[in-house]
Write a protein that holds these residues in place. Sequence first.
Motif, PDB file in Angstrom:
ATOM      1  N   VAL A  24      43.398  41.971  31.790  1.00 49.05           N
ATOM      2  CA  VAL A  24      43.113  42.058  33.226  1.00 49.05           C
ATOM      3  C   VAL A  24      41.994  41.059  33.498  1.00 49.05           C
ATOM      4  O   VAL A  24      40.821  41.340  33.248  1.00 49.05           O
ATOM      5  CB  VAL A  24      42.688  43.483  33.643  1.00 49.05           C
ATOM      6  CG1 VAL A  24      42.344  43.514  35.130  1.00 49.05           C
ATOM      7  CG2 VAL A  24      43.795  44.492  33.327  1.00 49.05           C
ATOM      8  N   PRO A  25      42.347  39.844  33.963  1.00 51.35           N
ATOM      9  CA  PRO A  25      41.341  38.795  34.123  1.00 51.35           C
ATOM     10  C   PRO A  25      40.430  39.034  35.320  1.00 51.35           C
ATOM     11  O   PRO A  25      40.820  39.663  36.307  1.00 51.35           O
ATOM     12  CB  PRO A  25      42.186  37.526  34.317  1.00 51.35           C
ATOM     13  CG  PRO A  25      43.485  38.012  34.845  1.00 51.35           C
ATOM     14  CD  PRO A  25      43.707  39.376  34.258  1.00 51.35           C
ATOM     15  N   GLN A  26      39.231  38.519  35.224  1.00 48.37           N
ATOM     16  CA  GLN A  26      38.222  38.709  36.267  1.00 48.37           C
ATOM     17  C   GLN A  26      38.628  38.015  37.564  1.00 48.37           C
ATOM     18  O   GLN A  26      39.176  36.916  37.559  1.00 48.37           O
ATOM     19  CB  GLN A  26      36.878  38.150  35.789  1.00 48.37           C
ATOM     20  CG  GLN A  26      35.732  38.381  36.757  1.00 48.37           C
ATOM     21  CD  GLN A  26      34.400  37.966  36.166  1.00 48.37           C
ATOM     22  OE1 GLN A  26      34.328  37.552  35.019  1.00 48.37           O
ATOM     23  NE2 GLN A  26      33.346  38.086  36.948  1.00 48.37           N
ATOM     24  N   GLY A  27      38.353  38.696  38.673  1.00 48.24           N
ATOM     25  CA  GLY A  27      38.541  38.113  39.990  1.00 48.24           C
ATOM     26  C   GLY A  27      39.968  38.097  40.493  1.00 48.24           C
ATOM     27  O   GLY A  27      40.244  37.539  41.559  1.00 48.24           O
ATOM     28  N   LYS A  28      40.896  38.719  39.752  1.00 46.19           N
ATOM     29  CA  LYS A  28      42.290  38.745  40.182  1.00 46.19           C
ATOM     30  C   LYS A  28      42.766  40.173  40.411  1.00 46.19           C
ATOM     31  O   LYS A  28      42.194  41.122  39.882  1.00 46.19           O
ATOM     32  CB  LYS A  28      43.192  38.068  39.141  1.00 46.19           C
ATOM     33  CG  LYS A  28      42.969  36.566  39.030  1.00 46.19           C
ATOM     34  CD  LYS A  28      44.062  35.909  38.214  1.00 46.19           C
ATOM     35  CE  LYS A  28      43.908  34.393  38.201  1.00 46.19           C
ATOM     36  NZ  LYS A  28      45.036  33.731  37.509  1.00 46.19           N
ATOM     37  N   VAL A  29      43.826  40.295  41.207  1.00 47.66           N
ATOM     38  CA  VAL A  29      44.492  41.582  41.401  1.00 47.66           C
ATOM     39  C   VAL A  29      45.701  41.614  40.472  1.00 47.66           C
ATOM     40  O   VAL A  29      46.655  40.844  40.651  1.00 47.66           O
ATOM     41  CB  VAL A  29      44.940  41.781  42.863  1.00 47.66           C
ATOM     42  CG1 VAL A  29      45.686  43.107  43.012  1.00 47.66           C
ATOM     43  CG2 VAL A  29      43.750  41.728  43.809  1.00 47.66           C
ATOM     44  N   LEU A 168      46.509  50.018  52.670  1.00 48.28           N
ATOM     45  CA  LEU A 168      46.646  48.706  52.056  1.00 48.28           C
ATOM     46  C   LEU A 168      45.836  47.655  52.808  1.00 48.28           C
ATOM     47  O   LEU A 168      45.169  46.810  52.200  1.00 48.28           O
ATOM     48  CB  LEU A 168      48.116  48.308  52.005  1.00 48.28           C
ATOM     49  CG  LEU A 168      48.421  46.942  51.398  1.00 48.28           C
ATOM     50  CD1 LEU A 168      47.987  46.896  49.947  1.00 48.28           C
ATOM     51  CD2 LEU A 168      49.895  46.622  51.511  1.00 48.28           C
ATOM     52  N   LEU A 169      45.897  47.681  54.134  1.00 43.51           N
ATOM     53  CA  LEU A 169      45.147  46.718  54.928  1.00 43.51           C
ATOM     54  C   LEU A 169      43.647  46.828  54.649  1.00 43.51           C
ATOM     55  O   LEU A 169      42.945  45.817  54.522  1.00 43.51           O
ATOM     56  CB  LEU A 169      45.431  46.912  56.419  1.00 43.51           C
ATOM     57  CG  LEU A 169      46.808  46.446  56.911  1.00 43.51           C
ATOM     58  CD1 LEU A 169      47.014  46.834  58.359  1.00 43.51           C
ATOM     59  CD2 LEU A 169      46.963  44.944  56.736  1.00 43.51           C
ATOM     60  N   GLY A 170      43.173  48.081  54.555  1.00 41.91           N
ATOM     61  CA  GLY A 170      41.765  48.295  54.242  1.00 41.91           C
ATOM     62  C   GLY A 170      41.416  47.767  52.861  1.00 41.91           C
ATOM     63  O   GLY A 170      40.393  47.088  52.674  1.00 41.91           O
ATOM     64  N   THR A 175      39.017  43.826  49.214  1.00 39.25           N
ATOM     65  CA  THR A 175      39.189  43.057  47.986  1.00 39.25           C
ATOM     66  C   THR A 175      38.888  41.582  48.209  1.00 39.25           C
ATOM     67  O   THR A 175      38.202  40.935  47.413  1.00 39.25           O
ATOM     68  CB  THR A 175      40.618  43.229  47.440  1.00 39.25           C
ATOM     69  OG1 THR A 175      40.862  44.617  47.183  1.00 39.25           O
ATOM     70  CG2 THR A 175      40.813  42.437  46.159  1.00 39.25           C
ATOM     71  N   GLU A 176      39.394  41.042  49.320  1.00 39.94           N
ATOM     72  CA  GLU A 176      39.158  39.627  49.619  1.00 39.94           C
ATOM     73  C   GLU A 176      37.687  39.372  49.917  1.00 39.94           C
ATOM     74  O   GLU A 176      37.122  38.360  49.505  1.00 39.94           O
ATOM     75  CB  GLU A 176      40.033  39.203  50.793  1.00 39.94           C
ATOM     76  CG  GLU A 176      41.518  39.160  50.461  1.00 39.94           C
ATOM     77  CD  GLU A 176      42.378  38.818  51.655  1.00 39.94           C
ATOM     78  OE1 GLU A 176      41.808  38.618  52.751  1.00 39.94           O
ATOM     79  OE2 GLU A 176      43.612  38.747  51.500  1.00 39.94           O
ATOM     80  N   ASP A 197      47.867  38.960  42.495  1.00 40.03           N
ATOM     81  CA  ASP A 197      47.773  37.606  41.947  1.00 40.03           C
ATOM     82  C   ASP A 197      48.528  37.501  40.631  1.00 40.03           C
ATOM     83  O   ASP A 197      49.011  36.427  40.264  1.00 40.03           O
ATOM     84  CB  ASP A 197      46.314  37.231  41.669  1.00 40.03           C
ATOM     85  CG  ASP A 197      45.439  37.332  42.892  1.00 40.03           C
ATOM     86  OD1 ASP A 197      45.771  36.689  43.899  1.00 40.03           O
ATOM     87  OD2 ASP A 197      44.421  38.055  42.831  1.00 40.03           O
ATOM     88  N   ARG A 198      48.593  38.629  39.942  1.00 40.37           N
ATOM     89  CA  ARG A 198      49.122  38.644  38.576  1.00 40.37           C
ATOM     90  C   ARG A 198      49.920  39.929  38.384  1.00 40.37           C
ATOM     91  O   ARG A 198      49.636  40.952  39.014  1.00 40.37           O
ATOM     92  CB  ARG A 198      47.952  38.578  37.585  1.00 40.37           C
ATOM     93  CG  ARG A 198      48.312  38.469  36.133  1.00 40.37           C
ATOM     94  CD  ARG A 198      47.053  38.251  35.298  1.00 40.37           C
ATOM     95  NE  ARG A 198      47.311  38.293  33.868  1.00 40.37           N
ATOM     96  CZ  ARG A 198      47.776  37.283  33.162  1.00 40.37           C
ATOM     97  NH1 ARG A 198      48.033  36.142  33.756  1.00 40.37           N
ATOM     98  NH2 ARG A 198      47.982  37.401  31.856  1.00 40.37           N
ATOM     99  N   VAL A 199      50.914  39.890  37.527  1.00 44.25           N
ATOM    100  CA  VAL A 199      51.729  41.076  37.279  1.00 44.25           C
ATOM    101  C   VAL A 199      51.901  41.270  35.777  1.00 44.25           C
ATOM    102  O   VAL A 199      52.034  40.309  35.022  1.00 44.25           O
ATOM    103  CB  VAL A 199      53.110  40.961  37.972  1.00 44.25           C
ATOM    104  CG1 VAL A 199      53.902  39.783  37.429  1.00 44.25           C
ATOM    105  CG2 VAL A 199      53.906  42.247  37.842  1.00 44.25           C
TER     106      VAL A 199
END
Length: 300
Positions: A24-29, A168-170, A175-176, A197-199
Motif C-alpha cells: 500500500v504505497p504512500q499518498g495513493k488510494v 463518497l463525496l465527503g 482525501t484530496e 489510484d491503485r488496485v
Amino acid sequence: MITIRDLHKRFGRHDALRGVDLEVPQGKVTAFLGPNGAGKTTTIKCAMNLVDRDSGEVSVLGTDARQLARPQWQRIGYVSENRQLPGWMTVPKLMNYLRPMYGAHWDRDFEKKMTALFELPLKTRLGSMSRGQRMKAALLSALAYRPQLVVLDEPFSGLDALVRDEFLLGLLELTEAEGWTVWISSHDIEEVDRFADRVAIIDSGRVDLQEDVDTLRERFRSVELWFDSEPVLPPAVPETWLNPQVAGRTILFSDSNYDESRSATVLSHVFPASRRLEVRRMTLREIFVALARSYRTKNS
C-alpha cells in the motif's frame, strides 16, 4: 505505508490466506477487491493486528503489525462495516470520549468541519441513527485526528445510493485535501473506480494482481468478433485472452494484454474468417468481473 509478505492465516481446516504479498504505497488510494471469502477482511485484520497471523511479515508505518501501539494508532484511521459504536452516546459525546486519546493530533476545527460536511445530528443517540449516519460518525471518529493512513473495510456496505454518494463525496474531498494514504476494501466497484489510484485483487487467499488503475485500464480490452456463420474457438488461445466464448455468430473475450500496434494483426491471423472486429476499453468493474470469472474457471 503497508508492506505484507507471504502472509498466512488458517481458521480450523480452512486456509484463509495462502501467502499474501501486498504493498500500500504512500499518498495513493489503493482499492482492495476480490470475491466473497477471498480473504480481504482477514488480510486487513491481520494488518491492523486484530487477528494474529500464522506466518509471514506485516509492516505498518514501518512497524511490525504485532507491535502497533499508541504512536502508530494516532496516525491510523480504521473503519469497518461492523464497527460498533456506543448507542447511548451522541456524536458530541463520542468526540469528547475519543479526543483525549489522540492529544495534540486531534483537530477540533477539522472535527467541526467534517460534522457539518456529513450533516450529522448532534442530539440524536447513535443507537437511534440510521446505518448511514452511524457509518459517517464512525468515519468522523477515525479522521478527526488527521491520520496519515486511512483503512476502510467495506464502508459502503448496507448504505442506500444517496447516502453512499454523500459518504463518497465527503471522503473524496477530504482525501484530496489531506493527501492521505487510503486502503479501501469494497464490493461497490463503481464507487471505488471514481477515486482509486491503485488496485489489488485477491482470490482464494492470494493477491493475484496489484498495479495502478491507469496501467490496468490501458492493457485491458473487451474484444468482439463477428462471423457470417457460427464460429468455433481454436483449441488453444493465448493466456491473456480471458473467458473466450461463442455467442451466436460472435466470439467474445477480454484481452488482458492488448497492444494497439500488434493485437489487431494477431486477431486477424487467428480468426481469418472474421468480417468485423470491435475493441473497446473496459471499466474497472468489467475488468474485475472478467478476472473473477477467470479465477473461477482456474479453480473449477
